[in-house]
Motif scaffolding. Structure first.
Motif, PDB file in Angstrom:
ATOM      1  N   VAL A 154     -13.253  22.940  -1.119  1.00  0.00           N
ATOM      2  CA  VAL A 154     -14.482  21.701  -1.600  1.00  0.00           C
ATOM      3  C   VAL A 154     -14.311  21.721  -3.048  1.00  0.00           C
ATOM      4  N   THR A 155     -14.452  22.698  -3.812  1.00  0.00           N
ATOM      5  CA  THR A 155     -14.208  22.724  -5.284  1.00  0.00           C
ATOM      6  C   THR A 155     -13.142  22.016  -5.672  1.00  0.00           C
ATOM      7  N   ARG A 156     -11.902  22.344  -5.128  1.00  0.00           N
ATOM      8  CA  ARG A 156     -10.560  21.839  -5.352  1.00  0.00           C
ATOM      9  C   ARG A 156     -10.584  20.322  -5.153  1.00  0.00           C
ATOM     10  N   ALA A 157     -11.123  19.777  -4.085  1.00  0.00           N
ATOM     11  CA  ALA A 157     -11.279  18.509  -3.930  1.00  0.00           C
ATOM     12  C   ALA A 157     -12.080  17.836  -5.057  1.00  0.00           C
ATOM     13  N   ARG A 158     -13.232  18.247  -5.382  1.00  0.00           N
ATOM     14  CA  ARG A 158     -14.180  17.763  -6.281  1.00  0.00           C
ATOM     15  C   ARG A 158     -13.268  17.813  -7.571  1.00  0.00           C
ATOM     16  N   VAL A 159     -12.536  18.708  -8.011  1.00  0.00           N
ATOM     17  CA  VAL A 159     -11.887  18.784  -9.236  1.00  0.00           C
ATOM     18  C   VAL A 159     -10.708  17.688  -9.272  1.00  0.00           C
ATOM     19  N   ALA A 160      -9.849  17.569  -8.073  1.00  0.00           N
ATOM     20  CA  ALA A 160      -8.801  16.599  -7.973  1.00  0.00           C
ATOM     21  C   ALA A 160      -9.285  15.361  -8.130  1.00  0.00           C
ATOM     22  N   ALA A 161     -10.789  14.928  -7.715  1.00  0.00           N
ATOM     23  CA  ALA A 161     -11.257  13.779  -7.578  1.00  0.00           C
ATOM     24  C   ALA A 161     -11.609  13.166  -9.048  1.00  0.00           C
ATOM     25  N   ALA A 162     -12.126  14.417  -9.695  1.00  0.00           N
ATOM     26  CA  ALA A 162     -12.310  14.046 -11.249  1.00  0.00           C
ATOM     27  C   ALA A 162     -11.163  13.681 -11.912  1.00  0.00           C
ATOM     28  N   MET A 163     -10.040  14.464 -11.619  1.00  0.00           N
ATOM     29  CA  MET A 163      -9.049  14.286 -12.439  1.00  0.00           C
ATOM     30  C   MET A 163      -8.511  12.755 -11.981  1.00  0.00           C
TER      31      MET A 163
END
Length: 316
Positions: free
Chosen positions: A28-37
């Motif tokens: 979940v955190t990885r997806a959130r960071v990827a979306a921000a990137m």
């Protein structure tokens, strides 16, 4: 990275872990960071990261030629697998020990973290000292303690092809071989010989080829009139062999049954559609990159041997 961390509501260390593909980040955190990137247009700065980590996240590919379908397919597969792991790819062509040594030097000058040596180039590479500190994986090679090895079980594929032709009751199976010095070609010839020996038959002298359709055409013109089964070491040569047989008025498969090796993209559209042995080039490329990444990290990489499959079509 600080902007990404703020946008995703995480620490800078978490962003760094995502960038470096660390397993220590929950999905979940990885997806959130990827979306921000993605939203901020962030891309890792490869040169800056290389200065910090001492790694370029670039791997090299050393190959004798890209003219053959098999090598081109492997280049595509390795490039795709490297991209998925965040590695760039640089390609050097080299034929012969001196050229391979120069190729190693060129790769080191470009700061690659490791190199994959492909098919025919592996023979020359065995005669050259590996530069210190360079992780190396070879595709198609006999055992060598200096490298991690990834390969197709060419002999097993050839045995399957030859056994299929023998099952048709056509008598001895002839072989149109690949070039001298090619490990894949020698293993395919070995599998053909073993299958004939298991059937209590002597092996005819192989017809010489060099992987090209033109060599397959020339070789098949010398196939004896009583030969009724032909195993060809790759699909390109099989294409030439089909043309030569047609030029002689010999129907495939009625007069001569033909089996190739590789299962190139067009094999199903040959006339007739080609029975062949399928190599999984995507799996080979992924395995080679995975082994190299392990070696770069200082980990052991066990040999990988992939079993090909016989694909039956109309030519045999």
């Amino acid at each position: 990275m600080a902007d990404v961390a703020a946008a995703a509501g995480v620490s800078g260390q978490t962003v760094s872990r995502v960038v470096n593909d660390s397993p220590r980040v929950d999905p979940v955190t990885r997806a959130r960071v990827a979306a921000a990137m993605e939203r901020l247009g962030y891309r890792p700065h490869r040169a800056a990261r290389a200065l910090r980590t001492g790694r370029s996240d670039t791997i090299g590919l050393l190959v004798s030629t890209l003219a053959t379908v098999g090598n081109s397919r492997m280049l595509q597969a390795i490039a795709a697998a490297a991209s998925l792991r965040g590695f760039a790819l640089t390609v050097v062509t080299a034929e012969g020990p001196d050229a391979v040594a120069d190729g190693f030097a060129r790769l080191r000058e470009q700061g690659v973290d490791g190199a994959i040596i492909l098919n025919e180039a592996t023979r020359a590479a065995r005669e050259v000292a590996v530069p210190g500190g360079l992780a190396v994986v070879v595709v198609d090679s006999p055992p060598d303690g200096r490298y991690a090895i990834v390969q197709t079980d060419h002999a097993a594929g050839a045995r399957a092809a030859t056994a299929h032709l023998l099952s048709l009751g056509r008598g001895a199976v002839w072989h149109l071989a690949g070039p001298d010095g090619s490990y894949a070609a020698s293993e395919r010839e070995r599998g053909w010989r073993e299958a004939l020996a298991d059937a209590g038959m002597s092996a005819p002298d192989p017809l010489p080829g060099d992987w090209t359709a033109a060599s397959g055409y020339a070789a098949a013109l010398s196939l004896p009139p009583d030969a009724r089964a032909l195993f060809v070491a790759n699909d390109q040569m099989a294409l030439g062999a089909l043309r030569a047989l047609a030029a002689q008025g010999r129907a495939v498969p009625d007069d001569v049954a033909v089996v190739g090796f590789d299962d190139v993209a067009d094999a199903a559209d040959y006339r007739p559609p080609l029975t062949t042995v399928r190599q999984d080039f995507d799996a080979l490329g992924a395995a080679a990159v995975a082994a190299l990444v392990a070696r770069i990290a200082g980990e052991a990489a066990s040999p990988v041997i992939l079993t090909p499959t016989l694909v039956r079509r109309a030519s045999a």
